[in-house]
Write a protein that holds these residues in place. Sequence first.
Motif, PDB file in Angstrom:
ATOM      1  N   ARG A 112       1.042   2.328  -4.259  1.00  0.00           N
ATOM      2  CA  ARG A 112       1.078   2.486  -2.690  1.00  0.00           C
ATOM      3  C   ARG A 112       1.023   1.185  -2.062  1.00  0.00           C
ATOM      4  N   PRO A 135      -0.108  11.277   2.241  1.00  0.00           N
ATOM      5  CA  PRO A 135       0.040   9.879   2.674  1.00  0.00           C
ATOM      6  C   PRO A 135       0.425   9.877   4.166  1.00  0.00           C
ATOM      7  N   HIS A 181       6.552   7.935  -0.652  1.00  0.00           N
ATOM      8  CA  HIS A 181       4.975   8.218  -1.231  1.00  0.00           C
ATOM      9  C   HIS A 181       4.820   9.651  -0.719  1.00  0.00           C
ATOM     10  N   LEU A 198      -2.179   7.922  -4.593  1.00  0.00           N
ATOM     11  CA  LEU A 198      -1.041   7.882  -3.664  1.00  0.00           C
ATOM     12  C   LEU A 198      -1.311   8.449  -2.232  1.00  0.00           C
ATOM     13  N   HIS A 242       3.885  12.189  -3.762  1.00  0.00           N
ATOM     14  CA  HIS A 242       2.553  12.830  -3.773  1.00  0.00           C
ATOM     15  C   HIS A 242       2.632  14.454  -3.779  1.00  0.00           C
TER      16      HIS A 242
END
Length: 416
Positions: free
Chosen positions: A256, A133, A265, A66, A269
């Motif tokens: 993703r 991310p 995301h 991710l 994560h």
Amino acid sequence: MVLLVSWAPKGLKQLPLSLAMICVGLGFGVFALDVIGFDPDPRTWDTITERLTELVVIISLMGAGLKLDRPVSLKGWGPTWRLLAVAMPLTIAATAWLGVIGLGFSLAMALLLGAAMAPTDPVLASDVQTGPPRSGEDNEVRFNLTAEAGLNDALAFPFVNLAILVSMAGATTWAGQGLGQWLAIDVAWKLVAGGVMGWLVGRAMGWLIFRAHERGISRHADGLVAIGATFIAYAATEIVHGYGFLAVFVCALTIRASERDDDFHEEMHDFAEQIERLLMMLLLVLFGGALANGLLDALTWTDVGVGLAILFIVRPVAGYLSLIGSPLPRRDRVLLAYLGIRGLGSVYYLAYGINHGDFGDSERLWAITGFIILTSIVVHGITSTPLMALIDRLGRGSLQGEAAPANPPPKDEQLG
């Protein structure tokens, strides 16, 4: 200990220490003082050791997938492919050779040691991986270490299964009796099944997370979705006898890619990372307890020498050879080769192999594995923070020297 997991990463960012070092030290102290009345020796709790390390690795693989901002490509992932295709087989072969020649292991036991020592650990390598991310913490060293750790855990599995095959069939008959089946099933089918199932589950989860609300299905969710996706991808792949580790990482990459710039995301994560850190803390405290209760008792000076050679000669040399001809600067190639951190993934593969094969007395095998992991935790834990800080500073300096635009165009325009 939960508060330690929450606060320590922030306090250790500028120090040459890691959370792993603190957890192992804490476990060693607690069990050496006999505060807790049982022996957490993985040789005794072999099945539990296999399952707990399996759990922390798959959750770590979801988090690793991710956090990667860069789409999968041949060129963009070039150094990663080199590390997987060249450095990993070289590491397995050299380690197995040292196991036979230097340690006097059987071929099966030496192969198991090579397969267990080959993967870069996705759990303990979090300090040298990319940031969350869209955080921008993704220089070439961080990115390729993250991508390598995400993929080589699955790619080590065929060699673990080969070691099990040799242990069951015998050193003289395994080639004729099972090599063809190993190539067809353990190499070809299980890798393809892992990749395909991971992609299918990732596509389905991506649609449910980012598209289902357009059809009237509520999108309300939290980071727990990442754990659910991890278990679904892993279980579905195990049902069809594929490699679940590969499926989880591919699933994360596919989720993703479904909506690359969505804020969700980061939430997935962060939740996966918190669960990973809690499990890591538990296992490293128990690892420290195993050290206090004699995990390294069978270790010899020859084992120490071979273990240091595996960690600081075999992996760095194999890694650097694989990157010859790469466009990366020399400093990046050296760091990628050096930072082959070994950890809980190696414990999983060793436990899995011993539980499913016939390797005989494994005392020295556990001892040398424990020594390599402990040395990696200490040496890489001390050196990785200043080294990565240096690379980050050099990276920023090179960008400034190139006079990068202050306001780069949106990604859509860049792609256009």
